[in-house]
Design a protein around this motif. Sequence first.
Motif, PDB file in Angstrom:
ATOM      1  N   ILE A  51       0.842  -1.202   0.000  1.00 43.83           N
ATOM      2  CA  ILE A  51       0.000   0.000   0.000  1.00 43.83           C
ATOM      3  C   ILE A  51       0.873   1.246   0.000  1.00 43.83           C
ATOM      4  O   ILE A  51       0.634   2.188  -0.764  1.00 43.83           O
ATOM      5  N   MET A 104      -8.971   6.754  -3.268  1.00 44.75           N
ATOM      6  CA  MET A 104      -9.017   5.327  -2.940  1.00 44.75           C
ATOM      7  C   MET A 104      -9.224   4.454  -4.178  1.00 44.75           C
ATOM      8  O   MET A 104      -8.570   3.430  -4.326  1.00 44.75           O
ATOM      9  N   GLY A 105     -10.108   4.848  -5.075  1.00 41.01           N
ATOM     10  CA  GLY A 105     -10.374   4.060  -6.274  1.00 41.01           C
ATOM     11  C   GLY A 105      -9.143   3.895  -7.141  1.00 41.01           C
ATOM     12  O   GLY A 105      -8.850   2.798  -7.612  1.00 41.01           O
ATOM     13  N   MET A 148      -6.742   1.512  -5.299  1.00 39.01           N
ATOM     14  CA  MET A 148      -7.187   0.114  -5.365  1.00 39.01           C
ATOM     15  C   MET A 148      -6.985  -0.451  -6.774  1.00 39.01           C
ATOM     16  O   MET A 148      -6.669  -1.631  -6.922  1.00 39.01           O
ATOM     17  N   LYS A 177      -4.998  -3.923  -6.844  1.00 38.96           N
ATOM     18  CA  LYS A 177      -5.735  -5.155  -7.136  1.00 38.96           C
ATOM     19  C   LYS A 177      -4.949  -6.137  -8.016  1.00 38.96           C
ATOM     20  O   LYS A 177      -4.832  -7.304  -7.656  1.00 38.96           O
ATOM     21  N   MET A 184      -8.895  -8.983  -0.491  1.00 37.84           N
ATOM     22  CA  MET A 184      -9.094  -7.605  -0.952  1.00 37.84           C
ATOM     23  C   MET A 184      -9.951  -6.797   0.019  1.00 37.84           C
ATOM     24  O   MET A 184      -9.839  -5.574   0.070  1.00 37.84           O
ATOM     25  N   GLY A 185     -10.771  -7.447   0.816  1.00 37.85           N
ATOM     26  CA  GLY A 185     -11.522  -6.741   1.849  1.00 37.85           C
ATOM     27  C   GLY A 185     -10.585  -6.163   2.903  1.00 37.85           C
ATOM     28  O   GLY A 185     -10.747  -5.021   3.350  1.00 37.85           O
ATOM     29  N   SER A 218      -8.674  -3.269   1.329  1.00 36.24           N
ATOM     30  CA  SER A 218      -9.515  -2.085   1.275  1.00 36.24           C
ATOM     31  C   SER A 218      -9.567  -1.388   2.638  1.00 36.24           C
ATOM     32  O   SER A 218      -9.446  -0.157   2.722  1.00 36.24           O
ATOM     33  N   VAL A 255      -6.274   0.325   3.263  1.00 40.47           N
ATOM     34  CA  VAL A 255      -6.134   1.511   2.424  1.00 40.47           C
ATOM     35  C   VAL A 255      -6.925   2.671   3.031  1.00 40.47           C
ATOM     36  O   VAL A 255      -6.434   3.798   3.118  1.00 40.47           O
ATOM     37  N   LYS A 256      -8.151   2.385   3.459  1.00 40.89           N
ATOM     38  CA  LYS A 256      -8.973   3.427   4.103  1.00 40.89           C
ATOM     39  C   LYS A 256      -8.252   3.980   5.318  1.00 40.89           C
ATOM     40  O   LYS A 256      -8.206   5.199   5.522  1.00 40.89           O
TER      41      LYS A 256
END
Length: 148
Positions: A103, A118-119, A122, A126, A135-136, A139, A142-143
Motif C-alpha cells: 500500500i 481510494m479508487g 485500489m 488489485k 481484498m476486503g 480495502s 487503504v482506508k
Amino acid sequence: MSLKQRLTEDMKAAMKAGDKDTLGVIRLVNAAIKQREVDERIELDDSAVIAVLEKGVKQRKDSISQYEAANREDLAAIERAEMAVIERYLPAKMGEAEIRAAIDAAVTETGAASAADMGRLMAVLKPKLAGQADMGQVSALVKQRLAG
C-alpha cells in the motif's frame, strides 16, 4: 507449468488414485474456467485462473456460513473440504506487514493523499495483490492509511 496444466495433471492423478472428492472439485474448477473462457472468448492466464479460484473459495465461505446458521454441520464440512482443495492452487497469503508495504509503495506511485484517491489506489493494488491478499482486508487498510 501453468495453473491450468497443474489442475489437469492433478485431475489425472486423482482419477488414477480413485480420489473422487478431489476429482469432483477439480472438475468443478475446470468447468468454471472453461465457462469463463467460452463466455469471454479468451484463453485465461494464471492471474485470471486465480480469480476464478478465489471466486470458488468465496462461494464456499458464503455457503459455510449459511449452512452453519441452519445447523447443517454435515454440509458445512463438505464445503470446507472443497475449499481446502481449491486453496491448494492459490498463492500463499501475504501478511499484514507485506500488505501495508505494498500500500505504501502504491501511495508513492500514485500520489494518493485522501479518501477521494481510494479508487485509483485500489486499481493499482488489485492486480498486484490478486490471490495473495484478501481484498476486503486491503480495502480496510487503504482506508486506514488514507484517513491517517
